[in-house]
Design a protein around this motif. Structure first.
Motif, PDB file in Angstrom:
ATOM      1  N   UNK A 260       0.826  -1.203   0.000  1.00 53.52           N
ATOM      2  CA  UNK A 260       0.000   0.000   0.000  1.00 53.52           C
ATOM      3  C   UNK A 260       0.864   1.258   0.000  1.00 53.52           C
ATOM      4  N   UNK A 261       1.964   1.225   0.756  1.00 52.85           N
ATOM      5  CA  UNK A 261       2.854   2.396   0.788  1.00 52.85           C
ATOM      6  C   UNK A 261       3.494   2.626  -0.581  1.00 52.85           C
ATOM      7  N   UNK A 262       3.855   1.535  -1.261  1.00 48.90           N
ATOM      8  CA  UNK A 262       4.450   1.661  -2.594  1.00 48.90           C
ATOM      9  C   UNK A 262       3.443   2.262  -3.562  1.00 48.90           C
ATOM     10  N   UNK A 263       2.193   1.846  -3.456  1.00 50.38           N
ATOM     11  CA  UNK A 263       1.180   2.328  -4.392  1.00 50.38           C
ATOM     12  C   UNK A 263       0.826   3.797  -4.162  1.00 50.38           C
ATOM     13  N   UNK A 264       1.197   4.349  -3.024  1.00 48.75           N
ATOM     14  CA  UNK A 264       0.980   5.772  -2.805  1.00 48.75           C
ATOM     15  C   UNK A 264       1.922   6.611  -3.659  1.00 48.75           C
ATOM     16  N   UNK A 265       3.044   6.025  -4.081  1.00 48.32           N
ATOM     17  CA  UNK A 265       4.026   6.772  -4.871  1.00 48.32           C
ATOM     18  C   UNK A 265       3.434   7.226  -6.209  1.00 48.32           C
ATOM     19  N   UNK A 266       2.904   6.303  -7.069  1.00 40.71           N
ATOM     20  CA  UNK A 266       2.365   6.751  -8.354  1.00 40.71           C
ATOM     21  C   UNK A 266       1.079   7.549  -8.217  1.00 40.71           C
ATOM     22  N   UNK A 267       0.368   7.400  -7.098  1.00 36.93           N
ATOM     23  CA  UNK A 267      -0.839   8.197  -6.923  1.00 36.93           C
ATOM     24  C   UNK A 267      -0.501   9.685  -6.891  1.00 36.93           C
ATOM     25  N   UNK A 268       0.713  10.005  -6.489  1.00 39.59           N
ATOM     26  CA  UNK A 268       1.111  11.414  -6.465  1.00 39.59           C
ATOM     27  C   UNK A 268       1.310  11.939  -7.889  1.00 39.59           C
ATOM     28  N   UNK A 269       1.701  11.045  -8.822  1.00 39.43           N
ATOM     29  CA  UNK A 269       1.906  11.477 -10.205  1.00 39.43           C
ATOM     30  C   UNK A 269       1.936  10.273 -11.129  1.00 39.43           C
ATOM     31  N   UNK A 270       0.818  10.038 -11.836  1.00 32.28           N
ATOM     32  CA  UNK A 270       0.796   8.933 -12.793  1.00 32.28           C
ATOM     33  C   UNK A 270       1.765   9.205 -13.943  1.00 32.28           C
ATOM     34  N   UNK A 271       1.957  10.485 -14.285  1.00 40.44           N
ATOM     35  CA  UNK A 271       2.898  10.830 -15.354  1.00 40.44           C
ATOM     36  C   UNK A 271       4.314  10.422 -14.959  1.00 40.44           C
ATOM     37  N   UNK A 272       4.669  10.685 -13.719  1.00 35.72           N
ATOM     38  CA  UNK A 272       6.009  10.329 -13.249  1.00 35.72           C
ATOM     39  C   UNK A 272       6.197   8.818 -13.302  1.00 35.72           C
ATOM     40  N   UNK A 273       5.136   8.074 -12.983  1.00 36.19           N
ATOM     41  CA  UNK A 273       5.236   6.621 -13.055  1.00 36.19           C
ATOM     42  C   UNK A 273       5.530   6.185 -14.481  1.00 36.19           C
ATOM     43  N   UNK A 274       4.791   6.739 -15.440  1.00 32.45           N
ATOM     44  CA  UNK A 274       5.006   6.364 -16.832  1.00 32.45           C
ATOM     45  C   UNK A 274       6.407   6.680 -17.291  1.00 32.45           C
ATOM     46  N   UNK A 275       6.961   7.771 -16.802  1.00 36.56           N
ATOM     47  CA  UNK A 275       8.292   8.186 -17.225  1.00 36.56           C
ATOM     48  C   UNK A 275       9.402   7.338 -16.625  1.00 36.56           C
ATOM     49  N   UNK A 276       9.085   6.516 -15.634  1.00 42.20           N
ATOM     50  CA  UNK A 276      10.134   5.677 -15.040  1.00 42.20           C
ATOM     51  C   UNK A 276      10.665   4.655 -16.018  1.00 42.20           C
ATOM     52  N   UNK A 277       9.917   4.374 -17.093  1.00 38.78           N
ATOM     53  CA  UNK A 277      10.373   3.403 -18.085  1.00 38.78           C
ATOM     54  C   UNK A 277      10.999   4.075 -19.302  1.00 38.78           C
ATOM     55  N   UNK A 278      11.330   5.340 -19.181  1.00 39.96           N
ATOM     56  CA  UNK A 278      12.010   6.040 -20.255  1.00 39.96           C
ATOM     57  C   UNK A 278      11.149   6.159 -21.487  1.00 39.96           C
ATOM     58  N   UNK A 279      11.722   5.793 -22.644  1.00 41.43           N
ATOM     59  CA  UNK A 279      11.008   5.905 -23.912  1.00 41.43           C
ATOM     60  C   UNK A 279       9.983   4.797 -24.114  1.00 41.43           C
ATOM     61  N   UNK A 280      10.031   3.762 -23.284  1.00 38.39           N
ATOM     62  CA  UNK A 280       9.098   2.638 -23.410  1.00 38.39           C
ATOM     63  C   UNK A 280       7.818   2.924 -22.625  1.00 38.39           C
ATOM     64  N   UNK A 281       6.702   2.447 -23.152  1.00 37.96           N
ATOM     65  CA  UNK A 281       5.451   2.532 -22.405  1.00 37.96           C
ATOM     66  C   UNK A 281       5.527   1.593 -21.202  1.00 37.96           C
ATOM     67  N   UNK A 282       4.743   1.846 -20.155  1.00 38.11           N
ATOM     68  CA  UNK A 282       4.696   0.901 -19.038  1.00 38.11           C
ATOM     69  C   UNK A 282       4.321  -0.501 -19.524  1.00 38.11           C
ATOM     70  N   UNK A 283       4.600  -1.531 -18.733  1.00 39.58           N
ATOM     71  CA  UNK A 283       4.341  -2.907 -19.164  1.00 39.58           C
ATOM     72  C   UNK A 283       2.957  -3.101 -19.763  1.00 39.58           C
TER      73      UNK A 283
END
Length: 301
Positions: A260-283
């Motif tokens: 649950x604590x980990x899932x709070x991270x992308x809730x702050x910014x879904x865009x930031x989550x998507x950018x964690x994979x660089x030029x690739x789309x999320x899985x």
């Protein structure tokens, strides 16, 4: 049970736009050299043979069998190795559409009890014009929805054969092919027929995850492990935010404080989550499931 697509009466099936008699020819174009026909066939596969919510049309199960045959055809993308990967992604989507959980027996009983009515409704539907088909969805009988349940059941019934076709690709020489195969296995092996295989598959996927040389591949494999009930906790502390999030999405970790604590991270910014994979789309699993099981902060990635 014979699930070959060779003897399918496509004229008696339908997809998103109506009668499915065009599906075999349009998918066959994926093996040809006509660029326009190829694009049309690829678009048809994803937009017409699957419903927007990731569920099945009556044409979906036989289309999946055609895709399984395309997967191993040397004429499929000899100069583009990403095409077999895309076929594996489609078979992942079929596994999602076929995942009836403990509802398969009840669905089969409802469908079999009204088979003659469903056959008649479908025959009328494929012979109607667009306006007539639209009216049939609102006819108040509920038969249309039951036909779609029948379609999901047909996908459920072909999953064991699809899984058999996918498994050899876990040993592909191409890392991305292995990863796409792992994603497909993660949905297809949820089928009850794969219960005995699941421990061995989880062991193999775990080994693949440990050997993955990219965060994108690792995240994809971790999601597959979670889908099959494996332990994704070791990746909750990954240095890569995207991998941590994918580990936390495992169904078995619902209610787990660390997840649950980990899932709070992308809730702050879904865009930031998507950018964690660089030029690739999320899985791919995060897209094919259309956010239906995702944390609120991941919707719309």
């Amino acid at each position: 049970m014979d699930h070959s697509a060779d003897n399918v009466d496509w004229s008696g099936l339908f997809h998103a736009s109506g009668p499915a008699g065009d599906t075999p020819g349009r998918l066959a174009a994926l093996l040809g050299e006509d660029a326009w026909a190829f694009v049309d066939g690829y678009s048809h596969l994803w937009s017409e043979t699957l419903r927007r919510e990731g569920k099945a049309w009556p044409a979906t199960a036989p289309a999946a069998m055609l895709v399984a045959e395309l997967l191993d055809n040397p004429l499929l993308g000899p100069d583009d190795p990403s095409l077999p990967d895309a076929m594996l992604a489609y078979l992942y989507a079929i596994g999602v559409a076929a995942d009836l959980g403990d509802r398969a027996a009840e669905t089969r009983a409802r469908v079999e009890d009204r088979t003659p009515e469903l056959r008649a409704w479908t025959a009328e539907y494929v012979s109607a014009d667009a306006d007539g088909r639209e009216r049939m969805w609102r006819d108040g009988t509920g038969l249309g929805e039951l036909v779609l349940d029948q379609a999901a059941l047909a996908c459920f019934d072909v999953v064991p054969e699809l899984l058999r076709r996918v498994l050899p690709h876990l040993a592909s020489e191409r890392a991305r092919r292995r990863t796409c195969a792992a994603a497909a296995v993660g949905s297809l092996a949820r089928h009850p027929a794969a219960t005995a295989q699941r421990p061995g598959l989880l062991g193999l996927l775990t080994s693949m995850a440990r050997a993955a040389d990219s965060s994108h591949d690792l995240a994809t494999i971790v999601i597959a492990i979670g889908h099959l009930g494996g332990d994704t906790r070791p990746w909750l502390t990954s240095a890569h935010a995207g991998v941590r999030t994918c580990a936390a999405l495992a169904p078995d970790l619902v209610g787990d404080d660390a997840a649950a604590r980990v899932l709070l991270e992308p809730e702050r910014s879904s865009r930031a989550f998507g950018e964690t994979f660089g030029d690739l789309a999320p899985p791919l699993q995060l897209h094919v499931t259309l956010n239906r099981d995702l944390a609120p902060g991941l919707r719309g990635i």
